[in-house]
Write an enzyme that holds these catalytic residues in place. Structure first.
Site, PDB file in Angstrom:
ATOM      1  CG  PHE A   1      -2.027  -0.937   1.257  1.00 50.10           C
ATOM      2  CD1 PHE A   1      -2.234  -1.806   0.187  1.00 50.10           C
ATOM      3  CD2 PHE A   1      -2.909  -0.982   2.339  1.00 50.10           C
ATOM      4  CE1 PHE A   1      -3.296  -2.714   0.196  1.00 50.10           C
ATOM      5  CE2 PHE A   1      -3.963  -1.892   2.354  1.00 50.10           C
ATOM      6  CZ  PHE A   1      -4.158  -2.761   1.283  1.00 50.10           C
ATOM      7  CD  GLU A   2       4.097   3.406  -2.593  1.00 48.48           C
ATOM      8  OE1 GLU A   2       4.252   4.506  -2.021  1.00 48.48           O
ATOM      9  OE2 GLU A   2       5.041   2.664  -2.891  1.00 48.48           O
TER      10      GLU A   2
END
Ligand code: ZN
Length: 429
Positions: free
Chosen positions: A298-299
């Site tokens: 996840f960014e």
């Protein structure tokens, strides 16, 4: 009267220099320092986590794992959340492994880790929203949180190396894993992506590998910042895996994106979506080797307008309002991920099997389609060259202005001297 000309010119010159100085100040804007009033230091974050674990010993426990390699040592803290410890984990519980702060400069990720631990224990509200409906869900999970995977690198950032993402001896921990390790793209940047001398040369990566072996997670999330995206494998090629497992992964991410982000997040394979391939990443290992059914990256935040050398601002929110919004949004995202993940794993009968030995991801590739390309921080860093060009032009322009003023000054001084000579005054008092 005649003596006033050089003085006037001198004043103008000083004014011009002052203006040029101000302009220069604006052009090379100062780098944003760490907002220490909003962010914890690594030490205070750790202290707070330890206190939290002590207050909730029925739900939380903490392990400290230390290892070293060739004179370099690293320490990792792993917090385990197990809602009902007494209840036997007979294989029906979903194992979730979350790592934050693998890159030193991405401070915001560790703040999400801390807040998530609060949400799981004593603050069952996110931005005022009651989340007690998730209580039942939590009983079915064992969550291991690594709040600061790259403690040594994080210390370097706190000491002023705001752009450093590598560990304490300059290795990118997200390039030190064995899947496609060491392969270098044409645009390989040794400062950013040094993979180390061999796969798992780094103590931090060794500890994380052991953790994945002993804990056998069903869901893995590597939490980063630099942009907003929900990634699944692969990072080292422009494709996603094929088959039912990939379908499940994608479906979990798409449901999360729809339910929580109004479809605003980039979803797809890391390699196919960020505009560059990454070799030797943790998530690719978790999928290919550790056989984690749902491995994700996840960014969680990126400021695309920040200057490429203003790293704190580029990777972290700098005001309290945005900070809270990001932290709350991603804590909620994790809860929804847990829910979606549990449902999918049960549907696929992966959890009820009790062990993961029978689960093998099906190989093969499908070409990534329908993925909206967004410019990543990395791509923007490549525009640095352009920025430097503009800065050079500005410097030349300032030099040009300065020399013009000097020439004008000399010219006018010469005229006034001639006038003085004409009027018989050889010396200006
Ligand atoms: Zn990162």
């Amino acid at each position: 009267m005649s003596a006033a000309y050089p003085r006037l010119l001198l004043c103008l010159l000083t004014l011009a220099l002052a203006l040029a100085g101000v302009a220069a100040g604006k052009i090379s804007a100062p780098r944003t320092p760490i907002s220490r009033d909003i962010y914890h230091s690594s030490d205070s974050l750790l202290r707070e986590i330890k206190a939290l674990v002590a207050r909730h010993s029925s739900k939380l426990s903490m392990d400290t794992i230390k290892t070293s390699n060739k004179g370099y040592s690293a320490e990792l803290f792993v917090v385990t959340f197990n809602h009902v410890k007494e209840r036997m984990d007979n294989g029906s519980k979903v194992h979730i492994l979350l790592s934050f702060g693998q890159h030193g400069r991405e401070l915001i990720t560790s703040e999400v880790a801390l807040r998530l631990l609060y949400v799981l224990t004593e603050k069952p509200k996110i931005a005022g929203v009651d989340i007690s409906s998730f209580e039942k869900l939590l009983e079915n999970l064992v969550i291991k949180v690594v709040p600061m995977e790259n403690m040594n690198g994080r210390k370097r950032v706190e000491e002023g190396e705001l752009c450093d993402r590598r560990n304490g001896r300059g290795v990118d921990l997200n390039r030190n894993w064995s899947v496609d390790w060491g392969k270098k793209e044409k645009d390989y940047d040794p400062y950013e992506e040094n993979p180390g001398i061999a796969p798992f040369s780094e103590p931090e990566a060794q500890i994380m590998r052991e953790l994945s072996r002993s804990f056998k997670p069903h869901i893995w999330v590597n939490v980063h910042s630099g942009m907003e995206a929900l990634f699944m494998p692969y990072d080292h090629k422009n494709t996603t895996p094929n088959g039912a497992s990939a379908h499940s992964m994608r479906s979990v991410l798409e449901n999360l994106n729809r339910r929580h982000f109004q479809d605003s997040c980039l979803v797809g394979s890391g390699g196919g979506s960020v505009g560059y391939l990454a070799h030797g990443t943790t998530t690719d290992y978790m999928y290919d080797i550790a056989k984690v059914p749902m491995p994700f990256t996840f960014e969680i935040y990126g400021d695309e307008k920040a200057s490429s050398d203003d790293c704190f601002k580029m990777f972290n929110p700098v005001d309290k309002k945005t900070f809270d919004r990001v932290v709350n949004k991603w804590c909620m995202a994790f809860l929804i991920l847990f829910e979606e993940g549990l449902r999918n794993l049960r549907d696929a009968q992966i959890v009820s099997q009790g062990t993961l030995e029978n689960w093998v991801p099906i190989g093969g590739d499908i070409v990534e389609i329908n993925v909206e390309r967004k410019s990543s921080i990395r791509e923007r860093r490549k525009l640095e060259g352009l920025d430097l060009g503009m800065q050079e032009l500005r410097t030349y322009f300032r030099l040009f202005l300065l020399s013009t003023f000097l020439l004008m000054f000399m010219f006018c001084a010469r005229i006034s001297k001639n006038r003085n000579r004409d009027s018989g005054n050889l010396f200006d008092p």
